[in-house]
Motif scaffolding. Structure first.
Motif, PDB file in Angstrom:
ATOM      1  N   ASP A  70      -1.915  97.457  -2.820  1.00 42.23           N
ATOM      2  CA  ASP A  70      -2.365  97.186  -1.457  1.00 42.23           C
ATOM      3  C   ASP A  70      -2.494  95.691  -1.166  1.00 42.23           C
ATOM      4  OD1 ASP A  70      -4.508  97.126  -3.317  1.00 42.23           O
ATOM      5  OD2 ASP A  70      -5.974  97.383  -1.712  1.00 42.23           O
ATOM      6  N   LEU A  71      -2.231  94.857  -2.170  1.00 43.59           N
ATOM      7  CA  LEU A  71      -2.293  93.403  -2.006  1.00 43.59           C
ATOM      8  C   LEU A  71      -0.925  92.810  -2.294  1.00 43.59           C
ATOM      9  CD1 LEU A  71      -5.614  92.746  -3.984  1.00 43.59           C
ATOM     10  CD2 LEU A  71      -5.352  92.957  -1.502  1.00 43.59           C
ATOM     11  N   PHE A  72      -0.644  91.665  -1.685  1.00 41.48           N
ATOM     12  CA  PHE A  72       0.603  90.983  -2.017  1.00 41.48           C
ATOM     13  C   PHE A  72       0.314  89.519  -2.334  1.00 41.48           C
ATOM     14  CE2 PHE A  72       0.186  90.371   2.514  1.00 41.48           C
ATOM     15  CZ  PHE A  72       0.701  89.118   2.761  1.00 41.48           C
ATOM     16  N   VAL A  73       1.142  88.953  -3.178  1.00 41.71           N
ATOM     17  CA  VAL A  73       0.970  87.575  -3.641  1.00 41.71           C
ATOM     18  C   VAL A  73       1.466  86.622  -2.563  1.00 41.71           C
ATOM     19  CG1 VAL A  73       1.608  85.883  -5.406  1.00 41.71           C
ATOM     20  CG2 VAL A  73       1.256  88.287  -6.046  1.00 41.71           C
ATOM     21  N   SER A  93      -3.262  88.297 -18.936  1.00 42.87           N
ATOM     22  CA  SER A  93      -4.578  88.799 -18.540  1.00 42.87           C
ATOM     23  C   SER A  93      -5.016  88.074 -17.277  1.00 42.87           C
ATOM     24  CB  SER A  93      -5.599  88.606 -19.665  1.00 42.87           C
ATOM     25  OG  SER A  93      -5.746  87.230 -19.970  1.00 42.87           O
ATOM     26  N   GLY A  94      -6.030  88.617 -16.626  1.00 42.01           N
ATOM     27  CA  GLY A  94      -6.515  87.988 -15.405  1.00 42.01           C
ATOM     28  C   GLY A  94      -7.885  88.496 -15.025  1.00 42.01           C
ATOM     29  N   ARG A  95      -8.531  87.715 -14.140  1.00 41.49           N
ATOM     30  CA  ARG A  95      -9.873  88.055 -13.668  1.00 41.49           C
ATOM     31  C   ARG A  95     -10.012  87.554 -12.235  1.00 41.49           C
ATOM     32  NH1 ARG A  95     -14.721  85.475 -13.469  1.00 41.49           N
ATOM     33  NH2 ARG A  95     -13.915  83.637 -14.509  1.00 41.49           N
ATOM     34  N   VAL A  96     -10.633  88.356 -11.398  1.00 40.99           N
ATOM     35  CA  VAL A  96     -10.871  88.005  -9.997  1.00 40.99           C
ATOM     36  C   VAL A  96     -11.988  86.973  -9.945  1.00 40.99           C
ATOM     37  CG1 VAL A  96     -11.613  88.865  -7.734  1.00 40.99           C
ATOM     38  CG2 VAL A  96     -10.131  90.282  -9.200  1.00 40.99           C
ATOM     39  N   VAL A  97     -11.737  85.840  -9.278  1.00 42.48           N
ATOM     40  CA  VAL A  97     -12.766  84.800  -9.147  1.00 42.48           C
ATOM     41  C   VAL A  97     -13.241  84.620  -7.700  1.00 42.48           C
ATOM     42  CG1 VAL A  97     -12.123  83.570 -11.242  1.00 42.48           C
ATOM     43  CG2 VAL A  97     -11.057  82.924  -9.084  1.00 42.48           C
ATOM     44  N   ARG A  98     -12.494  85.184  -6.747  1.00 40.94           N
ATOM     45  CA  ARG A  98     -12.924  85.151  -5.350  1.00 40.94           C
ATOM     46  C   ARG A  98     -12.313  86.367  -4.663  1.00 40.94           C
ATOM     47  NH1 ARG A  98     -10.323  80.554  -2.680  1.00 40.94           N
ATOM     48  NH2 ARG A  98      -8.720  82.044  -2.149  1.00 40.94           N
ATOM     49  N   SER A  99     -13.071  86.950  -3.737  1.00 41.38           N
ATOM     50  CA  SER A  99     -12.558  88.122  -3.039  1.00 41.38           C
ATOM     51  C   SER A  99     -13.204  88.233  -1.674  1.00 41.38           C
ATOM     52  CB  SER A  99     -12.838  89.388  -3.870  1.00 41.38           C
ATOM     53  OG  SER A  99     -12.307  90.522  -3.246  1.00 41.38           O
ATOM     54  N   SER A 100     -12.415  88.000  -0.639  1.00 42.40           N
ATOM     55  CA  SER A 100     -12.906  88.184   0.725  1.00 42.40           C
ATOM     56  C   SER A 100     -11.719  88.483   1.634  1.00 42.40           C
ATOM     57  CB  SER A 100     -13.660  86.947   1.212  1.00 42.40           C
ATOM     58  OG  SER A 100     -12.771  85.909   1.547  1.00 42.40           O
ATOM     59  N   LEU A 101     -11.989  89.213   2.708  1.00 44.03           N
ATOM     60  CA  LEU A 101     -10.930  89.504   3.671  1.00 44.03           C
ATOM     61  C   LEU A 101     -10.411  88.232   4.324  1.00 44.03           C
ATOM     62  CD1 LEU A 101     -12.227  92.759   5.383  1.00 44.03           C
ATOM     63  CD2 LEU A 101     -10.197  92.497   3.956  1.00 44.03           C
ATOM     64  N   ILE A 121      -1.983  78.798 -17.892  1.00 39.44           N
ATOM     65  CA  ILE A 121      -3.171  79.095 -17.101  1.00 39.44           C
ATOM     66  C   ILE A 121      -2.721  79.020 -15.652  1.00 39.44           C
ATOM     67  CG2 ILE A 121      -5.491  78.377 -16.444  1.00 39.44           C
ATOM     68  CD1 ILE A 121      -5.761  77.115 -19.239  1.00 39.44           C
ATOM     69  N   ALA A 122      -2.945  80.095 -14.915  1.00 40.12           N
ATOM     70  CA  ALA A 122      -2.407  80.169 -13.561  1.00 40.12           C
ATOM     71  C   ALA A 122      -3.450  80.734 -12.606  1.00 40.12           C
ATOM     72  CB  ALA A 122      -1.158  81.057 -13.551  1.00 40.12           C
ATOM     73  N   GLU A 123      -3.145  80.589 -11.326  1.00 40.28           N
ATOM     74  CA  GLU A 123      -3.944  81.206 -10.274  1.00 40.28           C
ATOM     75  C   GLU A 123      -3.008  81.834  -9.260  1.00 40.28           C
ATOM     76  OE1 GLU A 123      -8.020  78.564 -10.169  1.00 40.28           O
ATOM     77  OE2 GLU A 123      -6.584  78.317  -8.534  1.00 40.28           O
ATOM     78  N   ALA A 124      -3.437  82.972  -8.762  1.00 35.80           N
ATOM     79  CA  ALA A 124      -2.684  83.645  -7.706  1.00 35.80           C
ATOM     80  C   ALA A 124      -3.633  83.968  -6.569  1.00 35.80           C
ATOM     81  CB  ALA A 124      -2.052  84.936  -8.227  1.00 35.80           C
ATOM     82  N   THR A 125      -3.137  83.791  -5.359  1.00 30.89           N
ATOM     83  CA  THR A 125      -3.871  84.208  -4.182  1.00 30.89           C
ATOM     84  C   THR A 125      -3.144  85.422  -3.613  1.00 30.89           C
ATOM     85  OG1 THR A 125      -4.552  81.948  -3.695  1.00 30.89           O
ATOM     86  CG2 THR A 125      -4.709  83.550  -1.897  1.00 30.89           C
ATOM     87  N   LEU A 126      -3.912  86.481  -3.364  1.00 31.18           N
ATOM     88  CA  LEU A 126      -3.371  87.713  -2.820  1.00 31.18           C
ATOM     89  C   LEU A 126      -4.070  88.042  -1.515  1.00 31.18           C
ATOM     90  CD1 LEU A 126      -3.812  88.102  -6.170  1.00 31.18           C
ATOM     91  CD2 LEU A 126      -2.386  90.038  -5.653  1.00 31.18           C
ATOM     92  N   ARG A 127      -3.361  88.734  -0.653  1.00 30.89           N
ATOM     93  CA  ARG A 127      -3.925  89.161   0.619  1.00 30.89           C
ATOM     94  C   ARG A 127      -3.592  90.634   0.833  1.00 30.89           C
ATOM     95  NH1 ARG A 127      -6.333  85.166   3.059  1.00 30.89           N
ATOM     96  NH2 ARG A 127      -5.532  83.065   2.865  1.00 30.89           N
ATOM     97  N   PRO A 128      -4.398  91.316   1.631  1.00 28.88           N
ATOM     98  CA  PRO A 128      -4.089  92.723   1.921  1.00 28.88           C
ATOM     99  C   PRO A 128      -2.738  92.847   2.618  1.00 28.88           C
ATOM    100  CG  PRO A 128      -6.334  92.216   2.569  1.00 28.88           C
ATOM    101  CD  PRO A 128      -5.679  90.905   2.228  1.00 28.88           C
ATOM    102  N   ALA A 129      -1.985  93.859   2.225  1.00 27.99           N
ATOM    103  CA  ALA A 129      -0.718  94.148   2.889  1.00 27.99           C
ATOM    104  C   ALA A 129      -1.006  94.605   4.307  1.00 27.99           C
ATOM    105  CB  ALA A 129       0.043  95.213   2.119  1.00 27.99           C
ATOM    106  N   ALA A 130      -0.150  94.259   5.232  1.00 23.48           N
ATOM    107  CA  ALA A 130      -0.361  94.570   6.646  1.00 23.48           C
ATOM    108  C   ALA A 130      -0.507  96.064   6.897  1.00 23.48           C
ATOM    109  CB  ALA A 130       0.783  94.010   7.483  1.00 23.48           C
ATOM    110  N   ASN A 131       0.270  96.879   6.174  1.00 24.82           N
ATOM    111  CA  ASN A 131       0.219  98.326   6.401  1.00 24.82           C
ATOM    112  C   ASN A 131      -0.679  99.043   5.402  1.00 24.82           C
ATOM    113  OD1 ASN A 131       1.657  98.250   4.061  1.00 24.82           O
ATOM    114  ND2 ASN A 131       3.516  99.189   4.880  1.00 24.82           N
ATOM    115  N   GLY A 132      -1.411  98.272   4.573  1.00 25.98           N
ATOM    116  CA  GLY A 132      -2.308  98.881   3.609  1.00 25.98           C
ATOM    117  C   GLY A 132      -1.637  99.372   2.356  1.00 25.98           C
ATOM    118  N   MET A 133      -0.309  99.251   2.264  1.00 26.66           N
ATOM    119  CA  MET A 133       0.428  99.660   1.074  1.00 26.66           C
ATOM    120  C   MET A 133       1.469  98.635   0.730  1.00 26.66           C
ATOM    121  SD  MET A 133      -0.741 102.318  -0.346  1.00 26.66           S
ATOM    122  CE  MET A 133       0.535 102.862  -1.439  1.00 26.66           C
TER     123      MET A 133
END
Length: 133
Positions: A70-73, A93-101, A121-133
């Protein structure tokens, strides 16, 4: 939305052999001989050629997609810390460090080889997909 502190399932990739590194070099244009030449790797103190860093960084995208469909990079960047060597199994491996709409989801990512010290060592920002999938 994912919870801060949530850990992503670990994913193992590799080990990569000489042929897979050569194929990646051909398609990516990263034909630096350090990734392909055993003698050159040995000359700088490595027991085998290192896997291309961008090959490791790119492996995070399918890991993230499998974790949350439901999220995209929207952004992925990293720092290459030390080599992961040909023939090693590599763990992502990975861990969520921030999460907000509003700001999206920030995930801190690691790729490490046999030594367990980080190769990437990397970081990715993800956002909700427009259609929820």
């Amino acid at each position: 939305m994912p919870e801060i502190g949530e850990r992503l399932p670990e994913v193992a990739i590799g080990p990569f052999d000489a042929e897979s590194l050569l194929r990646y070099a051909r398609v990516s244009g990263d034909d630096n001989p350090i990734h392909l030449d055993d003698a050159l790797a040995a000359a700088i103190g490595l027991s085998a050629p290192p896997v291309q860093g961008m090959k490791l960084l790119a492996a995070f995208e399918p890991m993230l997609r499998a974790w949350r469909k439901d999220l995209f990079v929207v952004r992925l960047g990293g720092t290459f810390v030390q080599p992961a060597l040909r023939g090693e199994k590599i763990t992502l491996s990975g861990r969520v460090v921030r999460s907000s709409l509003q700001d999206g989801v920030l995930v801190r990512l690691h790729a490490h080889g046999a030594s367990r010290a980080p190769a990437v060592i990397a970081e990715a920002t993800l956002r909700p997909a427009a259609n929820g999938m």
